[in-house]
Write a protein that holds these residues in place. Sequence first.
Motif, PDB file in Angstrom:
ATOM      1  N   ARG A 225      -5.456   6.588   1.917  1.00 14.89           N
ATOM      2  CA  ARG A 225      -4.943   5.502   0.902  1.00 14.89           C
ATOM      3  C   ARG A 225      -3.475   5.276   0.847  1.00 14.89           C
ATOM      4  N   ALA A 226      -2.701   6.435   0.989  1.00 15.40           N
ATOM      5  CA  ALA A 226      -1.331   6.268   0.905  1.00 15.40           C
ATOM      6  C   ALA A 226      -0.782   5.791   2.036  1.00 15.40           C
ATOM      7  N   ALA A 227      -1.364   5.914   3.113  1.00 18.97           N
ATOM      8  CA  ALA A 227      -1.008   5.049   4.388  1.00 18.97           C
ATOM      9  C   ALA A 227      -1.244   3.728   4.524  1.00 18.97           C
TER      10      ALA A 227
ATOM     11  N   GLY B  66      -1.421   1.678   1.960  1.00 13.50           N
ATOM     12  CA  GLY B  66      -0.223   0.931   1.300  1.00 13.50           C
ATOM     13  C   GLY B  66       0.972   0.280   2.023  1.00 13.50           C
ATOM     14  N   ARG B  67       1.082   0.801   3.367  1.00 10.24           N
ATOM     15  CA  ARG B  67       2.157   0.278   4.195  1.00 10.24           C
ATOM     16  C   ARG B  67       1.584  -0.771   4.906  1.00 10.24           C
ATOM     17  N   HIS B  68       0.095  -0.920   4.943  1.00 11.81           N
ATOM     18  CA  HIS B  68      -0.699  -1.898   6.026  1.00 11.81           C
ATOM     19  C   HIS B  68      -1.629  -2.660   5.037  1.00 11.81           C
ATOM     20  N   VAL B  69      -1.122  -3.051   3.888  1.00 11.61           N
ATOM     21  CA  VAL B  69      -2.060  -4.067   3.185  1.00 11.61           C
ATOM     22  C   VAL B  69      -2.307  -5.207   3.772  1.00 11.61           C
TER      23      VAL B  69
ATOM     24  N   GLY C 271      -8.320   5.427  -6.338  1.00  8.58           N
ATOM     25  CA  GLY C 271      -7.174   4.976  -6.112  1.00  8.58           C
ATOM     26  C   GLY C 271      -6.255   6.348  -5.856  1.00  8.58           C
ATOM     27  N   ASN C 272      -6.847   7.300  -5.882  1.00  9.06           N
ATOM     28  CA  ASN C 272      -5.756   8.467  -5.630  1.00  9.06           C
ATOM     29  C   ASN C 272      -5.055   8.444  -4.322  1.00  9.06           C
TER      30      ASN C 272
END
Length: 307
Positions: free
Chosen positions: A217-219, A221-224, A250-251
Amino acid sequence: MTVMTTTGAAGTAADGSGVRGGEGHGGGRGCRRRPELAAFLRSRRARVTPADVGIPPGLRRRTPGLRREEVAQLSGVGVTWYTWLEQGRPINASPQVLNAVARTLKLDASEREHLYHLAKVPYEQRPGADVREDGDEVGPEVRSILDALDPRPAVVYNSRYDVLATNRCYDRLFRSELFEGPGRKNVLWTLFAAAGWDECPVLHPEVELPLMVAQFRAAYGRHVGDPGWESFVRELSRSSEHFTELWRSGNVVQPGPRMKTFRHPGAGEMRMSSVSMDINGLPECRMVVYSPGDEESARRLDALHRL
């Protein structure tokens, strides 16, 4: 783990740029990005001469490189908007506009990526991309390192958990015959959609799988908005209710050293510590190397290697 929530609204100008209100840029990381973005653009503008872009130098030029209005005109954006961008004001640029500015300023691949990150625009969304996508290819140098690490299991993942390269011991420990996925081998697809729960090579999946999804999920965020990422999330959500549940939490968490316990039908349980390392030339890719956490695990890993 940290739950991150983003809010804010953006208006769009006629040239494709946007002006964003203070909510998404009120402080913290956004405030640090803006001065850095402004300084970067000024330094790149000063580097480009009028002759580089076919403009007569003129007799009274005091600017070492291009003027702001020249960059705006060549990029097809408003002078006021570009001035605000270079002054570090809280505006939001579209991928199309950033691509035009990057082309005018003659940015190379690394500089263009830096520009996109400073402007908080997902890099893979840019039109006319001329650099390879995330984790497209692993070269012979990286493969030779993987082989040299054997009998320690080692693998190269991209940020979507696609498996790009492995060594022999990794294939045996993780039972590579289980891997499958849409387009290429993918760990998340294998653990959530392909392999049964009892086939999961990671012991205590109720602990490990939420961490993996949080890293993914953190990654993300750079590819939405990236079609490949969005399609992958949709397919995985349709195939696994458990993934959907974890995704909705959402974690987010960043990759780091971990102690995991693996189970292999022929070698038994093994406690393994993992170390994650970035790879130059492979954006958003990492090499993960596993080492035995105790003597018994080392003995069993050696037995697995000799199978």
